[in-house]
Each structure stands twice: as C-alpha cells, then as structure tokens.
Design a protein around this motif. Structure first.
Motif, mmCIF file in Angstrom:
data_model
loop_
_atom_site.group_PDB
_atom_site.id
_atom_site.type_symbol
_atom_site.label_atom_id
_atom_site.label_comp_id
_atom_site.label_asym_id
_atom_site.label_seq_id
_atom_site.Cartn_x
_atom_site.Cartn_y
_atom_site.Cartn_z
ATOM 1 N N ASP A 153 0.823 -1.226 0.000
ATOM 2 C CA ASP A 153 0.000 0.000 0.000
ATOM 3 C C ASP A 153 0.851 1.267 0.000
ATOM 4 O OD1 ASP A 153 -2.408 -1.457 0.084
ATOM 5 O OD2 ASP A 153 -2.236 -1.697 2.247
ATOM 6 N N LEU A 154 1.929 1.264 -0.782
ATOM 7 C CA LEU A 154 2.791 2.439 -0.867
ATOM 8 C C LEU A 154 2.529 3.279 -2.112
ATOM 9 C CD1 LEU A 154 6.262 1.051 0.317
ATOM 10 C CD2 LEU A 154 4.609 2.400 1.615
ATOM 11 N N LEU A 155 1.685 2.796 -3.009
ATOM 12 C CA LEU A 155 1.485 3.473 -4.288
ATOM 13 C C LEU A 155 0.068 4.020 -4.409
ATOM 14 C CD1 LEU A 155 2.492 4.188 -7.149
ATOM 15 C CD2 LEU A 155 1.712 1.921 -7.886
ATOM 16 N N TYR A 156 -0.032 5.311 -4.686
ATOM 17 C CA TYR A 156 -1.294 5.978 -5.008
ATOM 18 C C TYR A 156 -1.066 6.673 -6.350
ATOM 19 C CZ TYR A 156 -5.250 9.273 -4.555
ATOM 20 O OH TYR A 156 -6.405 10.016 -4.759
ATOM 21 N N THR A 157 -1.440 5.998 -7.441
ATOM 22 C CA THR A 157 -1.044 6.457 -8.767
ATOM 23 C C THR A 157 -1.691 7.782 -9.163
ATOM 24 O OG1 THR A 157 -2.780 5.037 -9.711
ATOM 25 C CG2 THR A 157 -0.529 4.154 -9.647
ATOM 26 N N ARG A 158 -2.709 8.234 -8.438
ATOM 27 C CA ARG A 158 -3.294 9.527 -8.760
ATOM 28 C C ARG A 158 -2.319 10.678 -8.498
ATOM 29 N NH1 ARG A 158 -8.881 9.865 -9.896
ATOM 30 N NH2 ARG A 158 -8.363 12.054 -10.229
ATOM 31 N N ARG A 159 -1.209 10.402 -7.798
ATOM 32 C CA ARG A 159 -0.174 11.423 -7.642
ATOM 33 C C ARG A 159 0.457 11.771 -8.994
ATOM 34 N NH1 ARG A 159 -1.714 13.273 -3.037
ATOM 35 N NH2 ARG A 159 -1.238 12.020 -1.197
ATOM 36 N N ILE A 160 0.509 10.800 -9.893
ATOM 37 C CA ILE A 160 1.145 11.004 -11.196
ATOM 38 C C ILE A 160 0.188 11.779 -12.093
ATOM 39 C CG2 ILE A 160 2.178 9.864 -13.187
ATOM 40 C CD1 ILE A 160 2.692 7.429 -11.349
ATOM 41 N N GLY A 161 0.544 13.001 -12.402
ATOM 42 C CA GLY A 161 -0.316 13.854 -13.211
ATOM 43 C C GLY A 161 -1.300 14.677 -12.410
ATOM 44 N N ALA A 162 -1.147 14.697 -11.079
ATOM 45 C CA ALA A 162 -2.072 15.440 -10.229
ATOM 46 C C ALA A 162 -1.755 16.939 -10.259
ATOM 47 C CB ALA A 162 -1.995 14.914 -8.798
ATOM 48 N N LEU B 59 0.585 -15.143 9.349
ATOM 49 C CA LEU B 59 1.414 -14.113 9.973
ATOM 50 C C LEU B 59 1.787 -13.119 8.893
ATOM 51 C CD1 LEU B 59 3.056 -13.095 12.482
ATOM 52 C CD2 LEU B 59 4.992 -14.401 11.557
ATOM 53 N N SER B 60 1.472 -11.845 9.111
ATOM 54 C CA SER B 60 1.753 -10.836 8.090
ATOM 55 C C SER B 60 2.296 -9.574 8.746
ATOM 56 C CB SER B 60 0.490 -10.503 7.284
ATOM 57 O OG SER B 60 -0.527 -10.001 8.142
ATOM 58 N N GLY B 61 2.977 -8.777 7.968
ATOM 59 C CA GLY B 61 3.518 -7.545 8.510
ATOM 60 C C GLY B 61 4.272 -6.750 7.467
ATOM 61 N N LYS B 62 4.783 -5.596 7.899
ATOM 62 C CA LYS B 62 5.540 -4.739 6.993
ATOM 63 C C LYS B 62 6.475 -3.858 7.799
ATOM 64 C CE LYS B 62 1.991 -1.125 7.039
ATOM 65 N NZ LYS B 62 0.969 -0.395 6.252
ATOM 66 N N ALA B 63 7.492 -3.343 7.122
ATOM 67 C CA ALA B 63 8.416 -2.371 7.696
ATOM 68 C C ALA B 63 8.821 -1.432 6.574
ATOM 69 C CB ALA B 63 9.635 -3.063 8.307
ATOM 70 N N SER C 19 11.145 2.850 0.994
ATOM 71 C CA SER C 19 11.456 1.433 0.809
ATOM 72 C C SER C 19 10.706 0.615 1.839
ATOM 73 C CB SER C 19 12.965 1.173 0.949
ATOM 74 O OG SER C 19 13.677 1.834 -0.077
ATOM 75 N N GLY C 20 10.249 -0.558 1.429
ATOM 76 C CA GLY C 20 9.459 -1.371 2.346
ATOM 77 C C GLY C 20 9.691 -2.860 2.177
ATOM 78 N N ILE C 21 9.578 -3.581 3.273
ATOM 79 C CA ILE C 21 9.563 -5.040 3.290
ATOM 80 C C ILE C 21 8.174 -5.478 3.746
ATOM 81 C CG2 ILE C 21 10.477 -7.131 4.353
ATOM 82 C CD1 ILE C 21 12.461 -5.951 2.510
ATOM 83 N N VAL C 22 7.541 -6.344 2.972
ATOM 84 C CA VAL C 22 6.198 -6.838 3.282
ATOM 85 C C VAL C 22 6.239 -8.361 3.266
ATOM 86 C CG1 VAL C 22 3.762 -6.802 2.632
ATOM 87 C CG2 VAL C 22 5.213 -4.832 2.116
#
Length: 778
Positions: A291-300, A421-425, A406-409
C-alpha cells in the motif's frame, strides 16, 4: 486434467464439432462451492470441459447441461460486468504456485469478464486481456468455446508445462456456484486449491508484440469559449519472454476516463479518488504490495504553491500536470520471483502571476519535470506465502523536494492454511529544506480456517513517516492495537445461506503524549437468506474521548472529540428479480448535547429486459452541531472552530442499453450538493477544549454543488479494438452564500457553469504476427 495437442483448425463458434474436440479427454464431476460446499453436482446440471492447445493458444470447450434451458438467465452487459446471467469461468495459474490466477469468464449472453486474482489482493477486474469466446444455448443447456492466446498468460520457459487450473460455473437463477476442483471453504483461499493441467509440451510461442495506436478528438464548449482538440498516441505491449511483459504509453490520452465523485471536503485530509486510467489499473498487483502506491499522484495538481506579493495573483492554477510517457515491466521467473518496474514522467508546469497594481506579470514553476518510479521484488514460496521488497522514488528537476520510500512486506501461512502471519516495515526519506526519515511498521497474526476465527495485530508509525509524494497516508505519529474474532456458518441452514458475526476492537495512541487518538469496539452481522436477500447490521461504540491532532491544522495542537456510538442497518434484495432494492441506514449519536449524524441511502433498480436496465440512488446525509476547523488568526495565534449544521444530498442515475455484448450505450448522471452553515464559533484552547467566541463575524459558510453527466456509446469492433463516442457535461459551483432552494441550485449550475464535451476515440489492436503475415501475403 490433460490438454490435447490440436491437429486441425478450430473455429470459435460455440459448436464443438471439430474432430479435436470430439477426441479430447473430459473433465467433469464438479463440486458445489456455494452454498452447499463440497457436494457433487446433480447429473441434470453436470458440466463437461475439454482442453486443447497449439503453439498460439489454449482452447477450452465446455458443455453445460441444464434440465430447463428456457430458464437460463442471460442479461447482456458490457465487458467485466456480470449482470444477471449464467456464467462459466476458467482460472489458470501458469506457475502452479497457488497465489495468482488469470481468470476468464463468459456469460450465457456471450459477455466477457477477466481478472487478475492474487491471494493477497483478491480480484482485479481492471486487468484486461485479448481473447476470444462464443456461446450457444441449446435444448440441453449451453456451450462455451474459448481461445486464450499465450500472450494473455504467464508461465515458465519449460518444455513440459504443469499449470494450476480450475473451472467455474454459476447458475444464476439459484445462485449455485460450482468448481471442478473442490474448494473447501473451511481453509485457505480459492487459488490454493486448484487442480492440475498437464499435457502442454514443447510449445513454440510467437513473438508477443502488440501495438495499439489511437486517435481522438475533443470539442469543448462552455459559456465563454469553444475549443477543438485533436490527439493521437500509441500503446505498446511487448512480451520480453513468456513470463515478463513491457507496457508503455506514448502521448497518453485519458480524456474519456470516468469522472471523479468530488465532494465538499471540510476535513483536514485530501479527498482520495479512485484510479480510472487503464494504464495505472491494469496488471498492477505487484506494484500495490505494501500500500505504498497511489497512482493519482502522477499527473495530479502541482503541490508547490508560489509565494505572492501584496498585489499579486495567480491567473489560473492548473488542476493537473501533463503526463509525457509511462512504462511498466512485470513478470515472474521460474523460481517464483516476481519483478516489477514502473516509471512515469510528467512535464514542467508553470503559472502566470500578475501584479494587480501595475499590470506586470511573471512565470513561476509550480511543478518541475518529475520522474516517478516503483521497483518491486516479490518472492513466493510454499504455494501460499510471499516476501516482498518495494521501493518508490520521486525525483524532481532542480531544487525541489525529492522523496524515497522502501518497504519489506511479508505474508506467511502455515502448510495447511490454518494460520497467517503478516507484517511490513517501511522507511521513508524526504529530501527538502529539512531532510526527514520515518518508519511505518505492523505485525498481525490470525487463524484463517474453521467456523471460529481470530486476529490480533499492532502498528507503529513515526511522526516523520511520509510517503505522500507517490503514496497516500493521512495519519502518523501513533501506535495502535486491534483484535477481532468471528463466527461463520460453512454450509446453509434452514434460514441462511450465509451468516457471519464479527466482534472487533481497535485503540490508537499518540507516540509522544500516549493520549488516545482513536478507539472503537463493535459487533457486525452479515447474512444472506435462502432466497438470496442480504441483511446486515451492526453497533459500534467509541467509549473514550479522542485527541484529534489533525483537525486544528496546526502542529502539536489537538481537539478533544466526544465519545460516540453508532448503529447501521443494510438490506439488498436478490438481483435476480427484475426489481431489486438496496437500503442503507446509519445513525451516529455523540456524547455532546444535540450532536448527531444521520446517513440514509436507497437504491432501487429495475431490469426492463436483458438489454435495458436502470439504477437510481438518492443519499441524503445530515450532520447536526458538527464541530470543525474554520479559521486561524495569525496575530493572536488563535484557532477558530465552528459548530455547524451540514446537509448533503447526492443523486445518482445509471443506465445501460446493450445491443449485444460488443455494443453498449451507458448513461451516468450525478448531482451532488452539500451545505455547511455555521451557527456558533469557538476558540480552541491549549487543553483541547473549546471556549465560545462571540466576536467572530467572518462568513465561513459553504455551499458546494457539482453536476456530471456522461452518455457514451462503445463498440468493440475487433478483439482489443474499440470505438467510443462520449458526450459529457459537467459543472461546479462553490460559494459562501447559502441558498437552500434545490431548483435554484440546479439553475445556477446549468445557466452559468455548464461545460460540454463531445469526443470520439478509436483504438485499434495490432498483433505483430498478423501484420507480418499481411506483408508476406503482399
């Protein structure tokens, strides 16, 4: 299941009369998926499937028996909309890793739907492939014939292929769903219980190079001006190999994408919009990890506001920045490593600043030439687990803000799919006048099988975590905990086809003060009756006051918000009926004298025929004695909050008329009107409490209304090729003066603010292999 090598020509006509079909092996003995999970299908509703292949494609032929063919439902819809129709589907996993299916559905009306399914993200119907299908209703049921080119699939480079496969059938009139490989709803996910397809050997796949040129014209007209715009461009799809694909757009055109449902936004956070541009929705499951990408930023709209002098004004601030080009490469190797690379460039954008005193002007850059990049490495293993590294980067030309995240998922499941078991950093770095770094981390564990299930998790986000250059994140500087436990039935009872009750709790604390920012305890019940009517209800309570660090709009200031409880109720009648109704009610009661929210929506729908249907929704929403930010006085460092009554009315009308599954007319109309009328003002104290302020007289009322109408005709005149004619009108009006007359509001929109757009767009799909044959013949 064994695929047989095709030896002669097969015509996709819905008639399985070629010798290859007659001699192919049969897959039958389907199992019920819903509602009586695990039971064998009856003989009179049996399904028989055959699979062929050659060097170009895989072919599926299915005979779907029905003891009463006259009752087969077959509503005609546009692509990716099922409607009220029987359907057949094939789910293919070229890597047989249990985590991703390419799903292809055909309705009894010959409509097509396709999606990219992943066990982590579910179904993504924005993904579209180029494939062929034909159906035919007979006196014993109906027949499906499908051709899926290898270009629509992903699989390893191997002489002997072993694919995961499943076949799906839904009989709409009874809402019965069947699968060839039994799907036990007690454990795991759909894709992890597929069958095996063998027999595909020594295929020599053709070059996967597709060109999609387009041409479009736009006639824009309003009260002040009329303008004609012509556009042309090219999409490229290239198969680097059988596993990896490059997609690129040169001179993109998104003029016919769906309009945004803009609202009156009085809160501290921006409104989040859906992504409607095909390039940024199709095949992006890898890029959405973490959940690091919000493509509406491109061209906003540009984020850099110019500093203005005392007598300076900006002529017009742009609502978008032009996208110059974009490309993405994605795929997965033989060892289950998925690799994704997305890159987009937007052009430099400037504004004109005029001096109202002497008439002089100057240009100022508000968005420099900007490069957006996403890189992903996703390793799958054990047919149900994955670990992902993702990086997003925004680099701006010149001395503007740059950003990197940068992220680890990870998503890990036990061998029997009973626990997860799930997580992120995630680590963010922003390079600006002041460089900052922040982290966002979470960890969760849950039971994922059986009637009784539970989950528990925690999250920590530091104050300086910021992924908003290419992502979207509203709150930081907190830690939180949640738990949930649920009960569900796995097979129907005398009353319910499905029944689920969920108990949940959530509590969130500020990192620095340890004050409660959010809390909630609730129970939710969702049911489906034996006649397939949905009923849901729930009760939630926030028993503690909350410290809101965002509503004041000033760093480290907070507003103490009251306790509350809310109730919701929802019904949705069976869509198989010509007339159906959706009803939703929610009431929020605050522990504050006179304050409440009431949200109500009703959506009747009527299917006049298999070709024509109409859906109308009205949604009134009222907030009484709502409290929110209204002003900041620099001279006294004072934050002004308002007590306001807010009324919102949202009307939506959608309709479709389908000539056939390739030709459709669609109508979408939306009128949104919201007014916020302040009735008292308060000064926010350092303690988070309010003191009435009687000497504040500014008019900070709001009246905001929008109108959108889209009427379109779409014709898929060849596989992958589409012609679209669109008429659109839209208007927006925002003012501090409130007039509560509904007709007057519409008159203002139509007489002064209305814009008209008439556009024609043609996209033509060119297969390199076909073009090569044309030249050979010439």
């Amino acid at each position: 299941m064994k695929a047989e090598k095709k030896t002669n020509n097969v015509i996709i006509d819905g008639i399985l009369n070629e010798d290859d079909w007659l001699n192919a092996s049969v897959a039958d003995n389907f199992y019920t998926f819903e509602p009586n999970n695990g039971t064998l299908v009856s003989k009179e509703l049996r399904t028989e499937v055959k699979v062929l292949y050659d060097n170009d494609a895989i072919y599926i032929g299915a005979l779907l028996y029905d003891n009463d063919p006259s009752k087969i439902l077959k509503e005609i819809t546009e692509r990716d909309r099922f409607g009220t129709a029987d359907s057949f589907g094939v789910f293919i996993n070229g890597y047989n890793d249990g985590q991703q299916d390419f799903q292809f559905y055909v309705s009894a009306a010959n409509g097509q739907s396709d999606c990219n399914f992943t066990s982590q993200n579910g179904e993504d119907y924005s993904w579209n492939a180029i494939w062929e299908s034909k159906t035919k209703i007979t006196d014993i049921g109906w027949i499906v014939e499908i051709k899926i080119p290898y270009a629509a699939l992903r699989f390893p480079s191997s002489n002997i292929q072993t694919w995961g496969i499943n076949f799906f059938r839904e009989i709409k009139r009874t809402r019965q769903k069947y699968t060839w490989s039994h799907i036990n709803n007690n454990v795991g996910t759909f894709s992890q219980q597929a069958g095996i397809l063998n027999g595909i050997e020594n295929i020599s796949t053709p070059t996967r190079l597709f060109l999609i040129p387009y041409a479009s014209s736009y006639l824009n007209s309003n009260k002040e001006d009329t303008e004609l715009t012509l556009k042309g461009g090219l999409d490229i799809k290239y198969g680097i190999n059988d596993a990896f694909t490059l997609d690129a757009i040169l001179i993109p055109d998104f003029g016919q994408t769906k309009f945004d449902n803009v609202e009156l936004n009085l809160g501290p956070f921006e409104q989040e919009f859906n992504e409607n541009r095909p390039f940024f929705t199709e095949g992006t499951d890898l890029f959405n990890k973490g959940d690091l990408l919000y493509t509406r930023r491109i061209g906003a709209s540009p984020i850099f506001k110019p500093k203005l002098g005392a007598n300076e004004r900006v002529d017009e601030f742009p609502s978008t920045t032009n996208l110059l080009n974009a490309l993405k490469i994605s795929g997965r190797n033989d060892d289950g490593l998925g690799i994704g690379f997305l890159n987009a460039i937007t052009e430099e954008t400037t504004v004109t600043i005029r001096n109202t005193e002497d008439g002089s002007s100057r240009r100022k850059v508000v968005s420099p030439l900007t490069n957006y990049n996403v890189t992903v490495f996703d390793q799958r293993f054990n047919k149900n687990s994955s670990v992902t590294f993702i990086n997003t980067n925004v680099t701006r030309n010149g001395s503007f803000r740059d950003a990197n995240v940068s992220g680890i998922v990870f998503d890990l499941n036990t061998k029997k799919n009973t626990f997860n078991l799930s997580g992120k950093a995630n680590l963010s770095s922003v390079y600006d006048e002041k460089n900052t770094n922040g982290i966002n981390s979470s960890l969760a564990i849950g039971e994922t099988s059986g009637k009784y299930r539970f989950g528990i998790g925690a999250e920590y986000i530091s104050k300086d975590f910021d992924n908003n250059d290419l992502g979207i994140n509203f709150q930081t500087n907190y830690y939180s905990f949640y738990t949930n436990t649920s009960y569900r039935i796995l097979n129907p009872t005398k009353i319910f086809n499905s029944f689920r009750v969920l108990l949940s709790s959530y509590i969130e604390f500020n990192n620095l003060t340890n004050e409660i920012q959010q809390n909630n305890f609730g129970i939710d019940i969702n049911t489906t009756s034996r006649k397939n009517h949905y009923v849901g209800m729930g009760y939630n309570i926030k028993p503690y006051e909350r410290y809101d660090y965002y509503e004041p709009r000033i760093t480290d200031r907070f507003l103490i918000t009251p306790k509350l409880q809310n109730f919701w109720f929802s019904i949705s009648s069976n869509y198989n009926n010509k007339f159906a109704l959706d009803l939703n009610i929610e009431y929020v009661d605050f522990d504050q004298n006179g304050r409440s929210d009431f949200d109500f929506s009703i959506k009747p729908r009527y299917r006049f025929s298999d070709q024509f249907s109409l859906i109308y929704e009205i949604n009134p929403y009222t907030q009484k004695d709502n409290i929110g930010f209204i002003d900041y006085i620099d001279s006294s460092n004072e934050i002004i909050m308002a007590q306001r009554n807010r009324t919102t009315l949202n009307n939506n009308l959608t309709s479709k008329f389908s000539i056939n599954s390739q030709m459709n007319f669609n109508l979408s109309v939306r009128h949104y009107w919201s007014i916020a009328e302040n009735n008292a003002f308060f000064s926010l104290q350092e303690t988070g409490r309010l003191i009435e302020k009687t000497d504040y007289t500014e008019n900070k009322n709001s009246s905001f209304s929008t109108w959108n109408l889209d009427l379109s005709y779409s014709w898929w005149f060849a596989p992958g090729s589409q012609a679209t004619i669109l008429y659109r009108n839209n208007a927006t009006n925002s003012t501090n003066d409130i007039n509560k007359n509904f007709n007057k509001n519409l008159d203002t929109l139509f007489s002064d603010k209305l814009n008209h757009v008439f556009s024609i767009s043609i996209r033509y799909f060119i297969d390199y292999n076909q073009t090569k044959n044309w030249f050979k013949k010439a």
